[in-house]
Scaffold this motif. Structure first.
Motif, short mmCIF file in Angstrom:
data_model
loop_
_atom_site.label_atom_id
_atom_site.label_comp_id
_atom_site.label_asym_id
_atom_site.label_seq_id
_atom_site.Cartn_x
_atom_site.Cartn_y
_atom_site.Cartn_z
N VAL A 194 5.49 10.84 5.61
CA VAL A 194 4.63 9.78 6.12
C VAL A 194 5.31 8.43 5.91
N PRO A 195 5.40 7.57 6.94
CA PRO A 195 6.03 6.26 6.76
C PRO A 195 5.36 5.47 5.64
N LEU A 196 6.15 4.80 4.84
CA LEU A 196 5.62 4.01 3.73
C LEU A 196 4.58 2.99 4.21
N VAL A 197 4.82 2.38 5.37
CA VAL A 197 3.88 1.38 5.88
C VAL A 197 2.50 1.98 6.12
N VAL A 198 2.43 3.25 6.51
CA VAL A 198 1.14 3.91 6.70
C VAL A 198 0.41 4.06 5.37
N VAL A 199 1.16 4.40 4.32
CA VAL A 199 0.55 4.53 2.99
C VAL A 199 0.03 3.17 2.51
N LEU A 200 0.84 2.14 2.67
CA LEU A 200 0.45 0.81 2.20
C LEU A 200 -0.74 0.25 2.97
N ARG A 201 -0.77 0.51 4.29
CA ARG A 201 -1.81 -0.06 5.14
C ARG A 201 -3.04 0.82 5.25
N ASP A 202 -2.86 2.07 5.63
CA ASP A 202 -3.99 2.93 5.95
C ASP A 202 -4.64 3.58 4.74
N VAL A 203 -3.84 3.89 3.71
CA VAL A 203 -4.39 4.58 2.54
C VAL A 203 -4.82 3.59 1.46
N LEU A 204 -3.90 2.70 1.07
CA LEU A 204 -4.19 1.78 -0.03
C LEU A 204 -4.85 0.48 0.43
N GLY A 205 -4.59 0.07 1.66
CA GLY A 205 -5.15 -1.18 2.14
C GLY A 205 -4.51 -2.40 1.51
N TYR A 206 -3.27 -2.26 1.02
CA TYR A 206 -2.60 -3.38 0.37
C TYR A 206 -1.99 -4.35 1.37
N VAL A 207 -1.76 -3.90 2.59
CA VAL A 207 -1.23 -4.77 3.65
C VAL A 207 -2.05 -4.54 4.90
N ASP A 208 -2.00 -5.53 5.81
CA ASP A 208 -2.73 -5.41 7.07
C ASP A 208 -1.83 -5.05 8.24
N ASN A 209 -0.52 -5.27 8.10
CA ASN A 209 0.39 -5.02 9.21
C ASN A 209 1.81 -4.82 8.68
N SER A 210 2.74 -4.54 9.60
CA SER A 210 4.11 -4.25 9.21
C SER A 210 4.82 -5.47 8.61
N LYS A 211 4.45 -6.67 9.05
CA LYS A 211 5.08 -7.88 8.50
C LYS A 211 4.79 -8.00 7.01
N GLU A 212 3.55 -7.77 6.63
CA GLU A 212 3.19 -7.85 5.22
C GLU A 212 3.85 -6.71 4.43
N ALA A 213 3.99 -5.55 5.05
CA ALA A 213 4.66 -4.43 4.39
C ALA A 213 6.12 -4.75 4.12
N LYS A 214 6.79 -5.39 5.09
CA LYS A 214 8.19 -5.77 4.91
C LYS A 214 8.33 -6.76 3.76
N TYR A 215 7.39 -7.69 3.66
CA TYR A 215 7.44 -8.66 2.56
C TYR A 215 7.30 -7.94 1.22
N ALA A 216 6.41 -6.97 1.15
CA ALA A 216 6.17 -6.24 -0.09
C ALA A 216 7.43 -5.51 -0.55
N VAL A 217 8.11 -4.81 0.37
CA VAL A 217 9.29 -4.05 -0.04
C VAL A 217 10.47 -4.98 -0.31
N ASN A 218 10.57 -6.08 0.42
CA ASN A 218 11.69 -7.01 0.21
C ASN A 218 11.58 -7.79 -1.08
N THR A 219 10.39 -7.89 -1.63
CA THR A 219 10.18 -8.60 -2.90
C THR A 219 10.02 -7.61 -4.06
N GLN A 220 10.43 -6.36 -3.82
CA GLN A 220 10.37 -5.31 -4.84
C GLN A 220 8.95 -5.09 -5.35
N GLY A 221 8.01 -5.23 -4.42
CA GLY A 221 6.62 -5.03 -4.78
C GLY A 221 6.21 -3.58 -4.82
N VAL A 222 7.09 -2.69 -4.35
CA VAL A 222 6.79 -1.26 -4.37
C VAL A 222 8.07 -0.48 -4.62
#
Length: 248
Positions: free
Chosen positions: A37-65
């Motif tokens: 499963v793509p990580l962005v799906v886990v972050l957005r659809d399961v955990l609700g930590y991000v609303d879209n792919s832009k926020e997901a990219k910020y999270a991984v680029n700042t070592q947030g996950v």
């Protein structure tokens, strides 16, 4: 090549709603094959930590996950069974584990449990130097010096050193969990292993606290009592209940 995946055709293990939107993210190259499963799906659809792919990219680029203790550079990196997700700033740790419907969910674990990952040995091969290569369930492999492992066994690998820190043999009396099929998520003890002739799938009979069942050998993974403790409170498992949110 399209960057999207139609929701209606995703594997049954994906924790996404199929009829609320037409598309979802497409998994990139990596472990777990088509079931990842793509990580962005886990972050957005399961955990609700991000609303879209832009926020997901910020999270991984700042070592947030972290995934299995490592930084992730791709939001479409496949996530699958037994992966460990760490969110340092939140002090949160999850193990990816199938629920009773076979869909991948996230079970909270403590920080110590997040330092290592459970893997099933699919098979093994002999490599140069007389060493053994263990081929694991997610497509990765591990070189070991001692040839004491067999297909169907489980190992626990330290995320930092990549050393095997525990070994659980697949045998009668072993504690197992079903990870696919109609009994996915059930835990019990192996009563009997039935080797079928020809190309037929081997089967295994399992006795659990709630019910006994028989399933395909490939559908079970050997675990230990500590793992059962981590999974004990199913009410805390995170599953998607959202409509999927924005895709971009």
């Amino acid at each position: 090549m399209t960057k999207h995946q139609k929701r209606l055709s995703v594997p049954k293990s994906w924790p996404v709603e199929r009829k609320t939107e037409t598309f979802t993210a497409k998994a990139g190259a990596g472990p777990h094959g088509e079931s990842g499963v793509p990580l962005v799906v886990v972050l957005r659809d399961v955990l609700g930590y991000v609303d879209n792919s832009k926020e997901a990219k910020y999270a991984v680029n700042t070592q947030g996950v972290l995934v299995n203790g490592d930084n992730v550079g791709d939001i479409n990196r496949p996530i699958g069974m037994f992966d460990i997700l760490t969110f340092p700033e939140r002090d949160e740790y999850y193990r990816v584990f199938p629920d009773e419907g076979g869909r991948l969910g996230l079970t909270p674990i403590d920080a110590d449990a997040a330092d290592s990952k459970l893997s099933k040995v699919a098979d093994k091969t002999l490599v140069d130097g007389g060493r053994t290569q263990l081929n694991l369930h997610d497509g990765s492999n591990l070189i070991v010096e001692d040839d004491e492992y067999s297909g169907g066994d489980s190992i626990v690998v330290d995320n930092e050193s990549n050393d095997v820190v525990a070994h659980f043999e697949y045998e009668e009396g072993a504690l197992v969990t079903a990870v696919a099929g109609q009994h996915a998520g059930h835990i019990g003890t192996v009563d009997d292993i039935s080797v079928q002739p020809g190309s037929a799938d081997n089967t295994v009979s399992v006795s659990g606290e709630d019910a006994s069942f028989e399933t395909v050998e490939d559908y079970v993974v050997v675990i230990d009592e500590n793992f059962v403790g981590d999974e004990g409170d199913e009410s805390e498992s995170r599953q998607t209940e959202s409509d999927g949110g924005d895709e971009e």
